[in-house]
Design an enzyme around this catalytic site. Structure first.
Site, PDB file in Angstrom:
ATOM      1  N   GLY A   1       0.790  -1.214   0.000  1.00 24.79           N
ATOM      2  CA  GLY A   1       0.000   0.000   0.000  1.00 24.79           C
ATOM      3  C   GLY A   1       0.825   1.268   0.000  1.00 24.79           C
ATOM      4  O   GLY A   1       1.960   1.311  -0.472  1.00 24.79           O
TER       5      GLY A   1
ATOM      6  N   LEU B   1      -4.298  -5.361  -4.728  1.00 30.46           N
ATOM      7  CA  LEU B   1      -3.231  -4.376  -4.613  1.00 30.46           C
ATOM      8  C   LEU B   1      -1.943  -5.000  -4.096  1.00 30.46           C
ATOM      9  O   LEU B   1      -1.927  -5.624  -3.024  1.00 30.46           O
ATOM     10  CB  LEU B   1      -3.679  -3.243  -3.675  1.00 30.46           C
ATOM     11  CG  LEU B   1      -2.666  -2.111  -3.454  1.00 30.46           C
ATOM     12  CD1 LEU B   1      -2.401  -1.374  -4.761  1.00 30.46           C
ATOM     13  CD2 LEU B   1      -3.182  -1.141  -2.385  1.00 30.46           C
ATOM     14  N   ASP B   2      -0.863  -4.840  -4.878  1.00 28.02           N
ATOM     15  CA  ASP B   2       0.480  -5.306  -4.506  1.00 28.02           C
ATOM     16  C   ASP B   2       0.529  -6.806  -4.230  1.00 28.02           C
ATOM     17  O   ASP B   2       1.357  -7.281  -3.449  1.00 28.02           O
ATOM     18  CB  ASP B   2       0.998  -4.531  -3.281  1.00 28.02           C
ATOM     19  CG  ASP B   2       1.106  -3.039  -3.544  1.00 28.02           C
ATOM     20  OD1 ASP B   2       1.343  -2.658  -4.699  1.00 28.02           O
ATOM     21  OD2 ASP B   2       0.940  -2.254  -2.592  1.00 28.02           O
ATOM     22  N   GLU B   3      -0.351  -7.570  -4.881  1.00 25.18           N
ATOM     23  CA  GLU B   3      -0.406  -9.017  -4.679  1.00 25.18           C
ATOM     24  C   GLU B   3      -0.080  -9.789  -5.946  1.00 25.18           C
ATOM     25  O   GLU B   3      -0.126 -11.017  -5.954  1.00 25.18           O
ATOM     26  CB  GLU B   3      -1.798  -9.428  -4.186  1.00 25.18           C
ATOM     27  CG  GLU B   3      -2.159  -8.936  -2.795  1.00 25.18           C
ATOM     28  CD  GLU B   3      -1.566  -9.804  -1.698  1.00 25.18           C
ATOM     29  OE1 GLU B   3      -0.850 -10.759  -2.029  1.00 25.18           O
ATOM     30  OE2 GLU B   3      -1.812  -9.502  -0.518  1.00 25.18           O
TER      31      GLU B   3
END
Length: 283
Positions: free
Chosen positions: A199, A225-227
Site C-alpha cells: 500500500g 493491490l500489490d499481490e
C-alpha cells in the site's frame, strides 16, 4: 546471454521423463540450432517449465511442435526472433524509473519502442527527463473521473497497439476491470520488499518498524493491490540513523534496477506465469 536473432519456445506441462529430449529432438529434426535452454521441474506441484532459444533458417514446423505438445498434454508458445515490443510507460511525480528505462532503451539494452508516456500530472512534473519525441499524455484522475480516465487510457493502448504497460512509479491504483484487461502485460514497481509494507507510504512504514533492509518489487498487476505475481526483487541496506527521506533517496536506486530487470526479462520472454507465482530464467 540474450540472442536477438533466436526464436523462443515456452513450454509448460506436468513433469515427466523425456520432455527435454522430445522437444529438443523435434527442433533438431526441423534443422534448428539450440543456443540457450532453461528448464525447471517443480516436483512438489508436478509442474515442468522450459524456455528454449534457437536459430533456424526457416520457421519450425508448427505441426511437429503441436504433435509433441499433444503427446505430453503441454501448453506451448512460439515467439519469433525478438522484435521490439511497443510499450506504454506510466508515471506520476517520481521520474527516476522513467529516466532509467529511457536510458537503457536508448543504449539498446531494452528491446522496446516507447510509444507513449502517460501521467496523472502535467508534463512539468517530469521535465527533468528527456523524453524526446515520445508522445506525452496528461490523463488526470480523481475518484469521480477514474472510469472516464481509464477508458481514455484503454483507448490509447488499443490505438497504439501497445504490448506492454509499465507502471514506473505511477501512484494510482488501477481498477479491477483495468487490471484484468491488462493481465500478464502490465508490470508495476512497488517500493518495498513484498509482501512486507504493502500500500501507500511503504518507506514510512519501514522506518516506523526500524527495519535494516529496504527493497523494491516488480510484479504483474492484478486486481489485488500489490499481490500480483512477483518477477524481480532486490534490497538496500539502511541504518537506524536514516530518516524516511533517506529511505526514499536510497530506495530510488534499487527501484530502477529492479524495474529495468523485470521489463528486460519480460521483453525476452524469460518470465512464465504460474498462477500467483512466476518462473523466471534470468539472462
Amino acid at each position: 546471454m540474450a540472442h536477438a536473432d533466436a526464436h523462443v519456445l515456452i513450454v509448460t506441462c506436468a513433469s515427466r521423463p523425456g520432455l527435454v529430449a522430445a522437444w529438443s529432438g523435434c527442433l533438431f529434426q526441423a534443422g534448428a540450432n539450440i543456443v540457450e535452454i532453461d528448464q525447471h521441474a517443480d516436483l512438489a506441484e508436478d509442474r515442468f517449465f522450459m524456455r528454449i532459444a534457437f536459430t533456424a533458417a526457416a520457421p519450425p514446423d508448427r505441426a511437429g511442435l503441436a504433435a509433441v505438445a499433444a503427446r505430453f498434454d503441454a501448453h506451448w508458445r512460439l515467439y519469433p526472433p525478438r522484435g521490439r515490443q511497443r510499450v506504454v510507460i506510466m508515471v506520476s511525480k517520481f521520474d527516476h524509473c522513467l529516466a532509467d528505462l529511457l536510458y537503457r532503451w536508448r543504449i539498446g539494452e531494452l528491446a522496446m519502442d516507447p510509444i507513449a508516456i502517460v501521467s496523472n500530472h502535467p508534463r512539468e512534473a517530469t521535465q527533468a527527463v528527456d523524453t524526446g519525441d515520445i508522445p506525452f499524455h496528461h490523463l488526470p484522475v480523481t475518484r469521480e473521473t477514474k472510469p472516464a480516465q481509464e477508458a481514455r487510457l484503454r483507448a490509447l493502448i488499443e490505438e497504439t497497439g501497445a504490448e506492454l504497460v509499465v507502471l514506473a512509479r505511477y501512484m494510482q491504483v488501477l481498477s479491477d476491470d483495468m487490471s484484468g484487461w491488462l493481465a500478464g502485460r502490465c508490470i508495476n514497481i512497488h517500493h518495498s520488499f513484498l509482501p512486507g509494507f504493502k500500500g501507500a507510504r511503504p518507506y514510512h512504514q519501514a522506518h516506523a518498524r526500524g527495519v535494516k533492509l529496504i527493497g523494491a518489487t516488480a510484479h504483474y498487476v492484478t486486481g489485488d493491490l500489490d499481490e500480483g505475481p512477483i518477477i524481480e526483487q532486490d534490497v538496500e541496506r539502511i541504518s537506524h540513523a536514516d530518516t524516511p527521506d533517506d529511505l526514499i533517496r536510497k530506495g530510488r536506486d534499487v527501484e530502477r534496477r529492479v524495474l529495468s530487470r523485470a521489463v528486460n526479462y519480460h521483453l525476452q520472454h524469460r518470465v512464465i506465469l504460474d498462477g500467483h507465482r512466476t518462473v523466471v530464467f534470468p539472462d
